[in-house]
Structure formats: structure tokens, C-alpha cells
Design a protein around this motif. Sequence first.
Motif, PDB file in Angstrom:
ATOM      1  N   SER A 189       0.900  -1.430   0.064  1.00  0.00           N
ATOM      2  CA  SER A 189       0.198  -0.054  -0.251  1.00  0.00           C
ATOM      3  C   SER A 189       0.787   1.559  -0.199  1.00  0.00           C
ATOM      4  O   SER A 189       1.915   1.173   0.816  1.00  0.00           O
ATOM      5  N   MET A 190       0.778   1.900  -1.197  1.00  0.00           N
ATOM      6  CA  MET A 190       1.709   3.727  -1.106  1.00  0.00           C
ATOM      7  C   MET A 190       0.149   4.301  -1.048  1.00  0.00           C
ATOM      8  O   MET A 190      -0.265   4.282  -1.583  1.00  0.00           O
ATOM      9  N   ALA A 191       0.785   5.790  -0.231  1.00  0.00           N
ATOM     10  CA  ALA A 191      -0.351   6.543  -0.074  1.00  0.00           C
ATOM     11  C   ALA A 191       0.210   7.476  -1.478  1.00  0.00           C
ATOM     12  O   ALA A 191       1.173   7.662  -2.070  1.00  0.00           O
ATOM     13  N   THR A 192      -1.147   8.099  -1.925  1.00  0.00           N
ATOM     14  CA  THR A 192      -1.146   8.880  -2.830  1.00  0.00           C
ATOM     15  C   THR A 192      -1.819  10.742  -1.944  1.00  0.00           C
ATOM     16  O   THR A 192      -2.746   9.962  -1.155  1.00  0.00           O
ATOM     17  N   ILE A 193      -0.905  11.516  -2.122  1.00  0.00           N
ATOM     18  CA  ILE A 193      -1.376  12.820  -1.134  1.00  0.00           C
ATOM     19  C   ILE A 193      -1.683  13.995  -2.382  1.00  0.00           C
ATOM     20  O   ILE A 193      -1.198  14.148  -2.822  1.00  0.00           O
ATOM     21  N   LEU A 242       8.757  11.787   4.067  1.00  0.00           N
ATOM     22  CA  LEU A 242       8.662  11.473   5.786  1.00  0.00           C
ATOM     23  C   LEU A 242       9.929  10.382   5.671  1.00  0.00           C
ATOM     24  O   LEU A 242       9.594   9.412   5.290  1.00  0.00           O
ATOM     25  N   GLN A 243      10.007  10.034   6.339  1.00  0.00           N
ATOM     26  CA  GLN A 243      10.721   9.026   6.612  1.00  0.00           C
ATOM     27  C   GLN A 243      11.515   9.178   8.407  1.00  0.00           C
ATOM     28  O   GLN A 243      11.838  10.230   9.072  1.00  0.00           O
ATOM     29  N   GLU A 244      12.204   8.608   9.147  1.00  0.00           N
ATOM     30  CA  GLU A 244      13.004   7.786  10.101  1.00  0.00           C
ATOM     31  C   GLU A 244      14.500   8.950  10.052  1.00  0.00           C
ATOM     32  O   GLU A 244      14.950   8.778   9.033  1.00  0.00           O
ATOM     33  N   VAL A 245      14.951   9.748  10.951  1.00  0.00           N
ATOM     34  CA  VAL A 245      16.347  10.317  10.722  1.00  0.00           C
ATOM     35  C   VAL A 245      17.119   9.548  10.445  1.00  0.00           C
ATOM     36  O   VAL A 245      17.355   8.368  11.525  1.00  0.00           O
ATOM     37  N   PRO A 246      18.140   9.746   9.377  1.00  0.00           N
ATOM     38  CA  PRO A 246      18.840   8.559   9.298  1.00  0.00           C
ATOM     39  C   PRO A 246      20.577   8.883   9.398  1.00  0.00           C
ATOM     40  O   PRO A 246      21.340   8.394   8.846  1.00  0.00           O
ATOM     41  N   LEU A 291       9.592   3.717  -1.039  1.00  0.00           N
ATOM     42  CA  LEU A 291       8.402   4.349  -0.725  1.00  0.00           C
ATOM     43  C   LEU A 291       7.284   3.115  -1.101  1.00  0.00           C
ATOM     44  O   LEU A 291       6.174   3.307  -0.362  1.00  0.00           O
ATOM     45  N   GLU A 292       7.294   1.891  -2.308  1.00  0.00           N
ATOM     46  CA  GLU A 292       6.980   0.931  -2.951  1.00  0.00           C
ATOM     47  C   GLU A 292       6.159  -0.234  -1.873  1.00  0.00           C
ATOM     48  O   GLU A 292       5.631  -0.752  -1.399  1.00  0.00           O
ATOM     49  N   ALA A 293       7.712  -0.522  -1.198  1.00  0.00           N
ATOM     50  CA  ALA A 293       8.093  -1.390   0.103  1.00  0.00           C
ATOM     51  C   ALA A 293       7.142  -0.847   1.079  1.00  0.00           C
ATOM     52  O   ALA A 293       6.402  -1.442   2.052  1.00  0.00           O
ATOM     53  N   ARG A 294       7.231   0.767   2.090  1.00  0.00           N
ATOM     54  CA  ARG A 294       6.998   1.538   3.204  1.00  0.00           C
ATOM     55  C   ARG A 294       5.633   2.042   3.293  1.00  0.00           C
ATOM     56  O   ARG A 294       5.141   1.793   4.427  1.00  0.00           O
TER      57      ARG A 294
END
Length: 196
Positions: free
Chosen positions: A12-16, A91-95, A67-70
Motif C-alpha cells: 500500500s502506497m499513499a498518494t497525497i 517522510l522518513q526516520e532521521v537517518p 516508498l513502494e515497500a513502506r
Amino acid sequence: MVTAKTSANWSSMATIETARLLLRGWRDEDLEPWIAMNADPRVSEFFGRVYSRARSLSQASEMRERLEARGYGWWVVQARSGPSFVGVICLQEVPFEAPFTPAYEVGWRFGAESLGHGYATEGARGALDFAFESLHWREVVAFTAAPNLRSARVMQRLGMTHDPRDDFDHPRLEPGHPLRRHVLYRIRAGYAAHAC
């Protein structure tokens, strides 16, 4: 508005969707605009370097896969009544490790010709709505090099708050680098979604 898109080989990949923008998954035709944007010294002014073609291609491949995986990550930003690629929102975890991590971040990068249209604020607002309403994150941070006043103003327009005690030296920049000092902004769930 947030919609979810699924297919046989995607999770499931969101489109905003916002009033003027679509935050969507990557397409092959996005690669050349992405490479050109990263090679523009006006865009990379606060990154400390321009990006090579090889580095941009590698990053795009990685961002697309994540993006496609998460279902969240680095979206391409498309203007509804304009170019199909104006920039990216993430949007991501600070790397990296810093005094404020672990944490989630919102970020953006736009081509020079797309600056001044409010796209970063509008797109980041849509991403924050998704982070709080769909991902149920409790807090999101944003940060930038201290001289980058344009990005700091976006953070302020989003309703994010700044405490100078949170500012930090970016661990991926060497001591003495003119961009090493970064400002940190925060926003928690329940923020005023339409802060000006």
C-alpha cells in the motif's frame, strides 16, 4: 486528501492530494528532472555540494523502492496545473544519530523555478496530515542548515516550533564546515493544520 494505491507488486502506497499538488510515486520520466534539480547549485546551496548523475540515480532508485515497500518516504511532487515534476517531499526516520533521535522527519527539495509558489508548505502540510492521521506518528521534526532561512520560514508556516537548545551539529558534515550547524523544528500530533 490521502488516497492509497495498491498493485500486485506494490505494498500500500499513499498518494497525497492537496489543492494544487499531487504527491505520488516515482515514474521513469521523473529521473531526468530529478538529476537536473540536484545538479543545480541554487538547489544544493545548503547541501554543501551538487550531486553527480550517478549519485542522483542511485538515490532515486533507493527512494522509489522504499516508498513502494513502506507506503511512505520520498514522494515526487506534481503540480496539478503545471509540470509533472516540481520537487520531492519526504517522510522518513532521521537517518543518522543526533541528540534528538530516534525521530521522524519531514523534508522537501524543489527546483529553483518552483520556489516562491508555496509548494513546500502545501506539500509538507499534506505529508504531516498523513503522518499524524494515517501513520499515527506523535511528533515530526524538520531541520536545515542555520543559514537556510527559506526552509526555516516554511517550518514556521507549518506551525513547527523551534527551541535553540535543540540546534545541533550535523554528524555527516565535518567540523568547521560552514553548514554544519543546523536548526531543529518540531511539531506534534494535533497541530493547527492550517497555521499560516
